[in-house]
Scaffold this motif. Sequence first.
Motif, mmCIF file in Angstrom:
data_model
loop_
_atom_site.group_PDB
_atom_site.id
_atom_site.type_symbol
_atom_site.label_atom_id
_atom_site.label_comp_id
_atom_site.label_asym_id
_atom_site.label_seq_id
_atom_site.Cartn_x
_atom_site.Cartn_y
_atom_site.Cartn_z
ATOM 1 N N ARG A 133 0.926 -1.215 -0.094
ATOM 2 C CA ARG A 133 -0.073 0.060 -0.015
ATOM 3 C C ARG A 133 1.139 1.346 -0.049
ATOM 4 O O ARG A 133 1.599 1.510 0.995
ATOM 5 C CB ARG A 133 -0.818 0.043 1.253
ATOM 6 N N ILE A 134 0.597 2.075 -1.108
ATOM 7 C CA ILE A 134 1.673 3.189 -1.170
ATOM 8 C C ILE A 134 0.718 4.470 -1.160
ATOM 9 O O ILE A 134 -0.133 4.524 -2.102
ATOM 10 C CB ILE A 134 2.494 2.856 -2.599
ATOM 11 N N LEU A 135 1.285 5.614 -0.367
ATOM 12 C CA LEU A 135 0.715 6.502 -0.689
ATOM 13 C C LEU A 135 1.561 8.053 -0.806
ATOM 14 O O LEU A 135 2.711 7.997 -0.171
ATOM 15 C CB LEU A 135 -0.021 7.067 0.977
ATOM 16 N N ILE A 136 1.161 8.775 -1.546
ATOM 17 C CA ILE A 136 1.862 10.028 -1.991
ATOM 18 C C ILE A 136 1.295 11.220 -1.421
ATOM 19 O O ILE A 136 -0.039 11.522 -1.622
ATOM 20 C CB ILE A 136 2.093 10.108 -3.372
ATOM 21 N N TYR A 194 -2.579 2.746 7.714
ATOM 22 C CA TYR A 194 -3.276 2.538 6.470
ATOM 23 C C TYR A 194 -2.572 2.468 5.165
ATOM 24 O O TYR A 194 -2.914 1.980 4.128
ATOM 25 C CB TYR A 194 -4.428 3.813 6.276
ATOM 26 N N TYR A 195 -1.051 2.577 5.296
ATOM 27 C CA TYR A 195 -0.291 2.243 4.150
ATOM 28 C C TYR A 195 1.073 1.682 4.551
ATOM 29 O O TYR A 195 1.522 1.797 5.926
ATOM 30 C CB TYR A 195 -0.093 3.597 3.417
ATOM 31 N N ASP A 196 1.813 1.384 3.682
ATOM 32 C CA ASP A 196 3.186 0.580 3.941
ATOM 33 C C ASP A 196 4.236 1.762 3.560
ATOM 34 O O ASP A 196 5.301 1.445 4.143
ATOM 35 C CB ASP A 196 3.361 -0.739 3.008
ATOM 36 N N LEU A 197 4.043 2.524 2.784
ATOM 37 C CA LEU A 197 5.247 3.362 2.235
ATOM 38 C C LEU A 197 4.467 4.860 1.966
ATOM 39 O O LEU A 197 3.385 4.813 1.366
ATOM 40 C CB LEU A 197 5.851 2.809 0.802
#
Length: 610
Positions: free
Chosen positions: A207-210, A302-305
Amino acid sequence: MSIDAVDSRGRAPQDIVAIFHASFHPTKGNLVDWCLKASDDLELDGVEFSTLPSGLHLVDRDVVYFTKDTHSGVCVFRRRRTAEQGHRGFRLTSLGVLLAKSTRSRPWRHVAALRALADSIYFSLETRGVLEPSESDWEPARIFFEERKVQRADLSGAGEWYGWSHELDNPDSELSRFNPTMHLSHLLRILGPSALTLYKHVLGRRRILIYTLPPVEAACILCQVAADICYAAQLDPLTNDINENDPVTQYYTRLKGKTQEGIHVLGMVTLSDLDKMDREGKTGRGWVACTTDAIFLDKPSYYDLLIDLTTSTPSKTSRPTLYLSKPQLQPPGSKGPTHRLTVFRFTWSDIRLWNELERILQLDGDQCAQPCCRPSSETDARNKPSSAWTDPWRIYEDVCIVCAGLWMGSWRGNSVASYSTGNGSLANWGSIRLEGDDDLTVDGTFVRNLGMGIEGCPGGSPNSKGMRRSSGITWPAGNTGADRRQPSSSSAATRSMPQLCSNGDDTDPEPNERRDRQILTTLALLQTFHANTSFQLSRLVDLLPSVASGTPETSTIYITPKDMVSFELGPLSSLDARYLEWLADEYGAGTQVVVKRGWKDLFGMIFGFG
């Protein structure tokens, strides 16, 4: 109709299932005030929050990519001036579309036409002094919807996938040049070697969030580019053109991922999407999303990165910051945070692959008229800050590169190349290079505005069209042009935010030659990532018995540091160990991999025991 809104045969893509208009009301909040749908079963509830994310009131116009259930979508945002009481001087509106589900949705194909449609509708309202549009004002939108709505179950081929060569280099060149994948070289230059940390999370279906500030179009495009790095490898093998006699792609006939779809691109997410993010994360497919809500920085579960683009601005001499979300052990009954963010850059094992990627970028960057795209060795020394060595992260990265070069070039024998090198030569295998796009210049990592030229902006060549058909990628050097940096927004809050360059410049005398070179660079970079993926997955086939035998079985395999070296991964890296476990979880057919990283295993690898 805009030339970029149709294909080579003059047809607009017919894959739209809904068109809508969302606006912000001072007392009612975000709402959808007009829509047309291909089916009454289609729900638009909640789409108004994705199309009007927080902070967008600071910019006059923007483009937002998003998803609604299984449908990809895109909208154009406009901040319209008004003297109405309660609106604080502006009306915030978005005109968007939803696309039918397909193998590869391409919402960017509608952006240019959507911009023209929104401008025509709003201009008509302004010239007549009308604030609230009537039903007749939506007539151009109805015509647009009728031309592009779904007519056939196969979408007339709009959602098919035929490989990257067809995607980027096909007769529909006027459509291909707006493909977000063309910004791959820009993504690599922005992130530097840290882009390989993103690559591992994409291939591992994390899960990747920017996190970004408005305008958000650049961040939305980066979401799609990140997903495209591993898109061909993550698809069902039947959707790829497989040559079973080719050892590079033989693993396709034996490996099948659990998902067999590309990582999900969610696009813009807000706090109203927390349930969706949690639900998508449990599917195992993984996702890439972007947000303007700073509160997500306090929700690492909620995310991994997390990629923080706000740390990469002309006023801050640094790259975007990458954070890994790591779980924390909590005592029973504690209500403290379950996860914490840890700054992370890249691992030693990334240096080899990055050297090859940087070589390709240099072939393109040598022709660049913009200093931001050229290797740092060509940058004027007086532009470098005198206090560069005071940055601890810069010192850490340089030490890692030197140590990694010694480890891979001197202490270890060179293994079989997992990706191509120049002309098939292994001369650069394990080499140490401190030059590249990793310097911290006074202006920071600069991301050009839309309209400032193709990323890499190489000079034209009379034989560049012919080079597209050749097997070699050798380009002459030479620098032309001048620096054209300028602020990306009139708003002080967003003036320093990075923006992507345009995939075409109508004022350029040689746009076709520039586009051809950009296509060559993008295809070369994609092939390099794909070859590295092929190598590591082929090693996985040999290591996991359930994959090699073709009979799924649930078992646990223990991997030693020596085995990790055979994958060209760092035996001391905790991220590489997790990355290998992610690959086994996706492609291991039920086999679980546990990496042994104790002192006994480490000494055994160094001294050759076991």
